[in-house]
Design a protein around this motif. Structure first.
Motif, PDB file in Angstrom:
ATOM      1  N   SER A  42       2.385 -31.021 -24.698  1.00 59.96           N
ATOM      2  CA  SER A  42       3.834 -31.006 -24.907  1.00 59.96           C
ATOM      3  C   SER A  42       4.119 -30.046 -26.053  1.00 59.96           C
ATOM      4  CB  SER A  42       4.336 -32.410 -25.263  1.00 59.96           C
ATOM      5  OG  SER A  42       4.041 -33.341 -24.241  1.00 59.96           O
ATOM      6  N   LEU A  43       5.249 -29.359 -25.989  1.00 56.76           N
ATOM      7  CA  LEU A  43       5.607 -28.454 -27.085  1.00 56.76           C
ATOM      8  C   LEU A  43       6.975 -28.844 -27.657  1.00 56.76           C
ATOM      9  CD1 LEU A  43       4.145 -25.057 -25.817  1.00 56.76           C
ATOM     10  CD2 LEU A  43       3.214 -26.649 -27.506  1.00 56.76           C
ATOM     11  N   GLY A  44       8.048 -28.527 -27.009  1.00 55.58           N
ATOM     12  CA  GLY A  44       9.359 -28.856 -27.563  1.00 55.58           C
ATOM     13  C   GLY A  44      10.441 -27.942 -27.018  1.00 55.58           C
ATOM     14  N   GLU A  45      10.119 -26.656 -26.976  1.00 57.77           N
ATOM     15  CA  GLU A  45      11.076 -25.691 -26.450  1.00 57.77           C
ATOM     16  C   GLU A  45      11.143 -25.779 -24.944  1.00 57.77           C
ATOM     17  OE1 GLU A  45      11.986 -20.887 -26.910  1.00 57.77           O
ATOM     18  OE2 GLU A  45      10.097 -21.717 -27.626  1.00 57.77           O
ATOM     19  N   PRO A  46      12.364 -25.780 -24.374  1.00 55.01           N
ATOM     20  CA  PRO A  46      13.676 -25.687 -25.014  1.00 55.01           C
ATOM     21  C   PRO A  46      14.191 -27.045 -25.517  1.00 55.01           C
ATOM     22  CG  PRO A  46      13.962 -25.781 -22.640  1.00 55.01           C
ATOM     23  CD  PRO A  46      12.476 -25.773 -22.890  1.00 55.01           C
ATOM     24  N   GLY A  47      15.038 -26.994 -26.510  1.00 57.18           N
ATOM     25  CA  GLY A  47      15.740 -28.202 -26.954  1.00 57.18           C
ATOM     26  C   GLY A  47      15.194 -28.834 -28.202  1.00 57.18           C
ATOM     27  N   TYR A  48      13.853 -28.789 -28.373  1.00 56.38           N
ATOM     28  CA  TYR A  48      13.247 -29.444 -29.540  1.00 56.38           C
ATOM     29  C   TYR A  48      12.371 -28.442 -30.301  1.00 56.38           C
ATOM     30  CZ  TYR A  48      14.550 -33.586 -26.821  1.00 56.38           C
ATOM     31  OH  TYR A  48      15.233 -34.527 -26.092  1.00 56.38           O
ATOM     32  N   GLU A  49      12.934 -27.279 -30.562  1.00 60.42           N
ATOM     33  CA  GLU A  49      12.159 -26.236 -31.246  1.00 60.42           C
ATOM     34  C   GLU A  49      11.731 -26.643 -32.650  1.00 60.42           C
ATOM     35  OE1 GLU A  49      14.519 -24.138 -28.069  1.00 60.42           O
ATOM     36  OE2 GLU A  49      14.891 -25.728 -29.527  1.00 60.42           O
ATOM     37  N   ASP A  50      12.429 -27.649 -33.233  1.00 60.44           N
ATOM     38  CA  ASP A  50      12.025 -28.133 -34.551  1.00 60.44           C
ATOM     39  C   ASP A  50      10.652 -28.786 -34.500  1.00 60.44           C
ATOM     40  OD1 ASP A  50      13.335 -30.014 -32.925  1.00 60.44           O
ATOM     41  OD2 ASP A  50      13.668 -31.364 -34.621  1.00 60.44           O
ATOM     42  N   ARG A  51      10.270 -29.315 -33.326  1.00 61.47           N
ATOM     43  CA  ARG A  51       8.935 -29.904 -33.166  1.00 61.47           C
ATOM     44  C   ARG A  51       7.881 -28.820 -32.946  1.00 61.47           C
ATOM     45  NH1 ARG A  51      10.333 -34.575 -28.642  1.00 61.47           N
ATOM     46  NH2 ARG A  51      12.204 -35.413 -29.677  1.00 61.47           N
ATOM     47  N   GLU A  52       8.192 -27.901 -32.036  1.00 60.64           N
ATOM     48  CA  GLU A  52       7.264 -26.818 -31.727  1.00 60.64           C
ATOM     49  C   GLU A  52       7.932 -25.825 -30.797  1.00 60.64           C
ATOM     50  OE1 GLU A  52       5.131 -24.763 -32.663  1.00 60.64           O
ATOM     51  OE2 GLU A  52       3.422 -26.149 -32.743  1.00 60.64           O
ATOM     52  N   THR A  53       7.648 -24.545 -31.014  1.00 65.60           N
ATOM     53  CA  THR A  53       8.111 -23.507 -30.104  1.00 65.60           C
ATOM     54  C   THR A  53       6.989 -23.144 -29.144  1.00 65.60           C
ATOM     55  OG1 THR A  53       7.382 -21.728 -31.568  1.00 65.60           O
ATOM     56  CG2 THR A  53       9.632 -22.564 -31.874  1.00 65.60           C
ATOM     57  N   ILE A  54       7.342 -22.535 -28.035  1.00 69.89           N
ATOM     58  CA  ILE A  54       6.326 -22.111 -27.071  1.00 69.89           C
ATOM     59  C   ILE A  54       5.443 -21.028 -27.684  1.00 69.89           C
ATOM     60  CG2 ILE A  54       5.992 -20.866 -24.891  1.00 69.89           C
ATOM     61  CD1 ILE A  54       8.364 -22.469 -23.776  1.00 69.89           C
ATOM     62  N   LYS A  55       6.052 -20.096 -28.410  1.00 71.01           N
ATOM     63  CA  LYS A  55       5.265 -19.007 -29.008  1.00 71.01           C
ATOM     64  C   LYS A  55       4.213 -19.552 -29.968  1.00 71.01           C
ATOM     65  CE  LYS A  55       5.644 -14.750 -31.728  1.00 71.01           C
ATOM     66  NZ  LYS A  55       6.571 -13.800 -32.409  1.00 71.01           N
ATOM     67  N   ASN A  56       4.615 -20.416 -30.896  1.00 71.20           N
ATOM     68  CA  ASN A  56       3.648 -20.946 -31.854  1.00 71.20           C
ATOM     69  C   ASN A  56       2.674 -21.911 -31.178  1.00 71.20           C
ATOM     70  OD1 ASN A  56       2.777 -21.136 -34.731  1.00 71.20           O
ATOM     71  ND2 ASN A  56       3.180 -23.304 -34.351  1.00 71.20           N
ATOM     72  N   GLY A  57       3.175 -22.681 -30.203  1.00 74.25           N
ATOM     73  CA  GLY A  57       2.297 -23.616 -29.497  1.00 74.25           C
ATOM     74  C   GLY A  57       1.164 -22.909 -28.773  1.00 74.25           C
ATOM     75  N   LEU A  58       1.463 -21.764 -28.166  1.00 70.21           N
ATOM     76  CA  LEU A  58       0.423 -21.001 -27.474  1.00 70.21           C
ATOM     77  C   LEU A  58      -0.544 -20.371 -28.474  1.00 70.21           C
ATOM     78  CD1 LEU A  58       2.487 -19.313 -24.611  1.00 70.21           C
ATOM     79  CD2 LEU A  58       0.895 -21.227 -24.432  1.00 70.21           C
ATOM     80  N   ASN A  59      -0.042 -19.999 -29.632  1.00 71.97           N
ATOM     81  CA  ASN A  59      -0.918 -19.480 -30.682  1.00 71.97           C
ATOM     82  C   ASN A  59      -1.867 -20.574 -31.175  1.00 71.97           C
ATOM     83  OD1 ASN A  59      -1.762 -17.512 -32.789  1.00 71.97           O
ATOM     84  ND2 ASN A  59      -0.776 -18.974 -34.170  1.00 71.97           N
ATOM     85  N   VAL A  60      -1.331 -21.790 -31.343  1.00 73.85           N
ATOM     86  CA  VAL A  60      -2.168 -22.932 -31.738  1.00 73.85           C
ATOM     87  C   VAL A  60      -3.248 -23.173 -30.693  1.00 73.85           C
ATOM     88  CG1 VAL A  60      -2.203 -25.429 -32.150  1.00 73.85           C
ATOM     89  CG2 VAL A  60      -0.332 -24.041 -33.073  1.00 73.85           C
ATOM     90  N   ALA A  61      -2.855 -23.132 -29.414  1.00 72.43           N
ATOM     91  CA  ALA A  61      -3.813 -23.364 -28.332  1.00 72.43           C
ATOM     92  C   ALA A  61      -4.924 -22.312 -28.352  1.00 72.43           C
ATOM     93  CB  ALA A  61      -3.097 -23.352 -26.988  1.00 72.43           C
ATOM     94  N   ALA A  62      -4.550 -21.050 -28.535  1.00 74.37           N
ATOM     95  CA  ALA A  62      -5.552 -19.973 -28.564  1.00 74.37           C
ATOM     96  C   ALA A  62      -6.521 -20.165 -29.722  1.00 74.37           C
ATOM     97  CB  ALA A  62      -4.854 -18.614 -28.658  1.00 74.37           C
ATOM     98  N   ARG A  63      -6.006 -20.458 -30.886  1.00 74.49           N
ATOM     99  CA  ARG A  63      -6.866 -20.638 -32.064  1.00 74.49           C
ATOM    100  C   ARG A  63      -7.682 -21.921 -31.981  1.00 74.49           C
ATOM    101  NH1 ARG A  63      -5.963 -16.796 -35.702  1.00 74.49           N
ATOM    102  NH2 ARG A  63      -4.059 -15.566 -35.472  1.00 74.49           N
ATOM    103  N   SER A  64      -7.291 -22.809 -31.079  1.00 74.41           N
ATOM    104  CA  SER A  64      -8.038 -24.048 -30.855  1.00 74.41           C
ATOM    105  C   SER A  64      -9.037 -23.915 -29.712  1.00 74.41           C
ATOM    106  CB  SER A  64      -7.066 -25.195 -30.560  1.00 74.41           C
ATOM    107  OG  SER A  64      -6.148 -25.375 -31.613  1.00 74.41           O
ATOM    108  N   GLY A  65      -9.103 -22.714 -29.099  1.00 76.01           N
ATOM    109  CA  GLY A  65     -10.101 -22.450 -28.077  1.00 76.01           C
ATOM    110  C   GLY A  65      -9.638 -22.589 -26.642  1.00 76.01           C
ATOM    111  N   PHE A  66      -8.343 -22.765 -26.416  1.00 76.31           N
ATOM    112  CA  PHE A  66      -7.837 -22.989 -25.057  1.00 76.31           C
ATOM    113  C   PHE A  66      -7.233 -21.713 -24.487  1.00 76.31           C
ATOM    114  CE2 PHE A  66      -8.033 -27.129 -26.999  1.00 76.31           C
ATOM    115  CZ  PHE A  66      -8.557 -27.925 -25.994  1.00 76.31           C
ATOM    116  N   THR A  67      -7.793 -21.262 -23.374  1.00 76.54           N
ATOM    117  CA  THR A  67      -7.257 -20.082 -22.700  1.00 76.54           C
ATOM    118  C   THR A  67      -6.110 -20.435 -21.761  1.00 76.54           C
ATOM    119  OG1 THR A  67      -8.893 -20.295 -20.916  1.00 76.54           O
ATOM    120  CG2 THR A  67      -9.466 -18.866 -22.779  1.00 76.54           C
TER     121      THR A  67
END
Length: 418
Positions: free
Chosen positions: A64-89
């Motif tokens: 789960s991320l948040g965008e759209p609507g709950y960008e204060d929790r997480e945005t798609i851009k940052n969420g995908l960056n987190v996933a990449a740095r966590s090892g998820f392609t």
């Protein structure tokens, strides 16, 4: 981008280089050579990391991320960056934003927001309109737009006939139906597992029966209708046994377990810390061991972080009122490395791609380069400083983790943690 990865141990049971330390040459996004020693060349960047291990790219089936609507929790851009740095392609994105992703336009929007990222985003469409459990959503249109499955995140479907119709309808286009299993009537106002800990703390309990009855009912429906069903985040030994028996019958059912259910128990609730409030709830040690057994014997097909970022206002309140969920991408591998062999971890973090019909690439010459970089060595305590997500609601704060993800090479992009 042309790269040479030096002295990398490949973890891929389908590769002839499995468990071998080799060099890997990547040209224009393709693995062109794997050998014991590859000479450095002009115009090639050399990647050397301590105890480097490489496997085919990891996939998380519930993010789960948040965008759209709950960008204060997480945005798609940052969420995908987190996933990449966590090892998820690759990640499968839950439809629980605002609005709920229940139309072709919603799926197209999510795909456009995830376009050109190092981690590929695969939307899950809502099974019912607005995830309200009343009417089937536009499943066929959403699949044509790019949805990989259909489910209402962390919501059961009380109407058995509606699930029957959904399973029958989805067969026409080979759709995957996700069924979260927790009977809301039996759950009632429960907030933790019903047992010794709930009694001791004076918190309302959720019987294991709430999950197991729904698992049994949904499997009976699948046996009647045919089709494909995925049961996410199972949390009891009886649920695992029911799925084991259904698979023995030949039913097309798969399931996942969340990292926190494999690692933590309801004993962590002793201080009423809402970071440990999740759905399904954390269970006792005997259930945790039964889940591990299900992973090892193959009944449980995949492991998910069930990553669910929530802002502090939704967590820092009375236990009864706090929202369920924990972030988990950053800690997934390090937590699992404490309890499972690395080959099993890799298997359970990659097997979901075939179930969700996501393109997979092996570790062999001529294959598209899509892999995860990680180390199996080193122990560290997970702290707030290690959190990459916008929200900080991690159930693993203060936990000892083993090894870590370095990052990914995917979609022609190399992401490595500093």
């Amino acid at each position: 981008m042309n790269l040479i990865f030096k002295n990398a141990t490949i973890i891929d049971k389908n590769s002839k280089f499995n468990n071998q330390a080799v060099d890997i040459k990547v040209e224009n996004g393709v693995i062109t050579k794997i050998a014991k020693d590859i000479a450095e060349e002009a115009n090639f960047e050399v990647i050397q990391l301590d105890n480097l291990h490489i496997s085919r790219g990891w996939f998380d089936s519930s993010v789960s991320l948040g965008e759209p609507g709950y960008e204060d929790r997480e945005t798609i851009k940052n969420g995908l960056n987190v996933a990449a740095r966590s090892g998820f392609t690759n990640i499968a994105l839950q439809p629980n934003a605002n609005p709920i992703a229940d139309t072709q336009a919603d799926i197209s929007f999510l795909l456009s927001k995830g376009h050109n990222a190092a981690t590929s985003l695969h939307p899950i469409g809502a099974l019912t309109k607005n995830s309200e459990g009343l009417d089937i959503a536009e499943l066929f249109d959403m699949q044509n737009a790019g949805a990989v499955a259909f489910g209402d995140y962390n919501k059961d479907l009380p109407d058995a006939n509606l699930l029957k119709i959904a399973l029958q309808y989805a067969q026409d286009f080979d759709g995957l139906v996700i069924t979260f299993c927790q009977d809301s009537k039996i759950k009632g106002k429960g907030v933790v597992h019903e047992g010794f800990v709930s009694t001791r703390l004076g918190l309302k309990g959720i019987p294991a029966l709430a999950e197991e009855l729904q698992v049994a009912r949904n499997l009976y429906l699948l046996e009647y209708t045919g089709g494909k069903m995925h049961i996410p985040t199972v949390s009891t030994g009886k649920s695992v046994q029911l799925i084991r028996e259904a698979k023995a019958k030949g039913l097309n059912v798969t399931c996942s377990v969340a990292v926190h259910h494999l690692v933590l128990t309801d004993d962590t609730l002793v201080n009423f810390d809402t970071r440990y409030k999740v759905a399904p709830p954390l269970r006792p040690e005997n259930e945790r061991k039964a889940l591990l057994e299900g992973v090892l014997d193959g009944t449980i097909d995949m492991i998910t972080s069930d990553h669910n970022p929530l802002d502090i206002e939704l967590k820092k309140m009375e236990f009864d009122m706090a929202k369920n969920g924990t972030i988990g991408l950053e800690t997934a591998f390090g937590a699992l490395a404490n309890i499972l062999p690395v080959d099993i971890i890799v298997e359970k973090l990659t097997a979901g791609k075939s179930i969700f019909k996501i393109e997979d690439h092996g570790m062999e010459e001529g294959a598209t380069a899509s892999f995860t970089l990680f180390t199996t060595e080193g122990n560290h305590t997970f702290t707030k400083a290690d959190i990459l997500s916008k929200s900080k609601n991690s159930a693993f704060l203060g936990q000892q983790l083993k090894g870590k993800a370095y990052g990914v090479y995917h979609n022609g992009k190399l992401i490595i943690n500093e």
